[in-house]
Design a protein around this motif. Structure first.
Motif: not given
Ligand SMILES: [Zn+2]
Ligand SMILES: [Zn+2]
Length: 342
Positions: A292, A289, A96, A102, A89, A100, A104
């Motif tokens: 994060r 995600p 991002c 995942a 990402n 989120l 990107c």
């Protein structure tokens, strides 16, 4: 270098490949110290997911040491131990910024090359990581490779399920599907203060494992009619099949939340708009995600919080990859999760 490559369903091999090299200024090369086989690696393995190019290096769960860095990677250093989420990402696009990563717009999944595009995976001696400064996370000394592998995928996904459900103190929750993600969802639910965590699965061995992590086991065929599993505040669905959605619906109270982290491939949701309306349900779903969650989960593992490393039933050399896939696919020898060590 050696790597596990995909050829066709039920045919993965140990291949000798050229070493990856830096391509873009934010690339890093990671020497892999441990990698894991994930349930989602079985989707192309079983031929359920098509399009993966022959010769693709498999795997999106890996940890290792930085061996080469592009010129624009200030935050990382050579020799550093790093963990990785299953996708890259950029850290700066709208997805991002909304937490989120995942999703990107510049992100790519490890271990998925299709039509000549995509990223090779981590079941390999070395892996190229694009956007490395916003993808990789330094691993604290107190976290071993098992912890780093879990934090980047299944522990993050289990934690995300509990977050999606908005679990809070005193909630009653069921986790449907007690594979590695489900076990992590149980751990996350307890951490968030759930007063009761019911573990539902068909497999007695998985239910035993769930019980070891503090859940009350309930066989799947008995769950729908068990009065003690009714009127739940939330259900964390970690299976990805219509029957699991139907069961979750049945167990929830009015106003409850169905949090789905299982990957669904059916054409329509197994509950109707009218059913959602009649129970005032929230249905929340999506890809975790993981980036994060990584720093916090690594810190919690470093603090000795949980015993999730027990999820690894097998540790094998990388060269045993093809046999490990067969064993994991057939759930032979009590196989819950396999670590491969290059
Ligand atoms: Zn995974
Ligand atoms: Zn981004």
């Amino acid at each position: 270098m050696r790597a596990i490559t995909f050829h066709e369903p039920f045919d993965v091999r140990v291949s000798e490949l050229r070493e990856p090299v830096l391509v873009a200024p934010r690339d890093a090369i990671v020497r892999v110290t441990a990698t894991a086989i994930c349930g989602s690696d079985l989707h192309p393995y079983r031929g359920h997911e098509r399009g993966l190019e022959r010769g693709t290096v498999l795997g999106h769960e890996f940890t290792g040491v930085i061996e080469a860095l592009g010129p624009e990677l200030g935050g990382l250093r050579l020799g550093q131990r790093v963990a990785s989420p299953f996708s890259t990402n950029c850290g700066d696009c709208p997805a991002c910024r909304r937490g989120l990563p995942a999703r990107c717009v510049h992100g790519e999944l490890f271990g998925w090359v299709q039509d000549g595009r995509g990223l090779h995976g981590g079941q390999s001696e070395r892996v190229r990581v694009p956007l490395a400064d916003t993808t990789l996370v330094a691993v604290p000394d107190a976290v071993d490779d098992a912890g780093a592998l879990l934090a980047g995928d299944v522990f993050a996904t289990g934690s995300f399920a509990a977050e999606l459900a908005g679990l809070g103190t005193g909630d009653r929750v069921a986790v449907i599907g007690c594979g590695p993600v489900g076990i992590c969802a149980i751990a996350a639910s307890r951490r968030r203060g759930a007063s009761e965590v019911i573990a539902i699965d068909r497999d007695p061995a998985r239910l035993d494992l769930a019980a070891r992590f503090g859940a009350r086991p309930l066989p799947a065929d008995a769950a729908a009619d068990d009065p003690s599993a009714q009127q739940l505040d939330a259900v964390l669905e970690c299976v990805g099949q219509p029957a699991a959605t139907r069961l979750a619906y049945r167990l929830l109270r009015h106003g409850g939340t169905l949090a789905a982290v299982g990957v669904h491939t059916e054409a329509a949701l197994a509950i109707t708009p009218g059913e959602l309306y009649d129970k005032n349900l929230s249905y929340r779903a999506g890809r975790c995600p993981a980036r994060r969650f990584l720093p916090e989960l690594l810190a919690r593992i470093a603090a000795g919080e949980n015993g999730l490393a027990a999820l690894f039933s097998h540790r094998l050399p990388l060269a045993a990859g093809p046999e490990a896939y067969r064993m994991f696919d057939e759930r032979r020898d009590g196989c819950t999760k396999v670590m491969l060590v290059p």
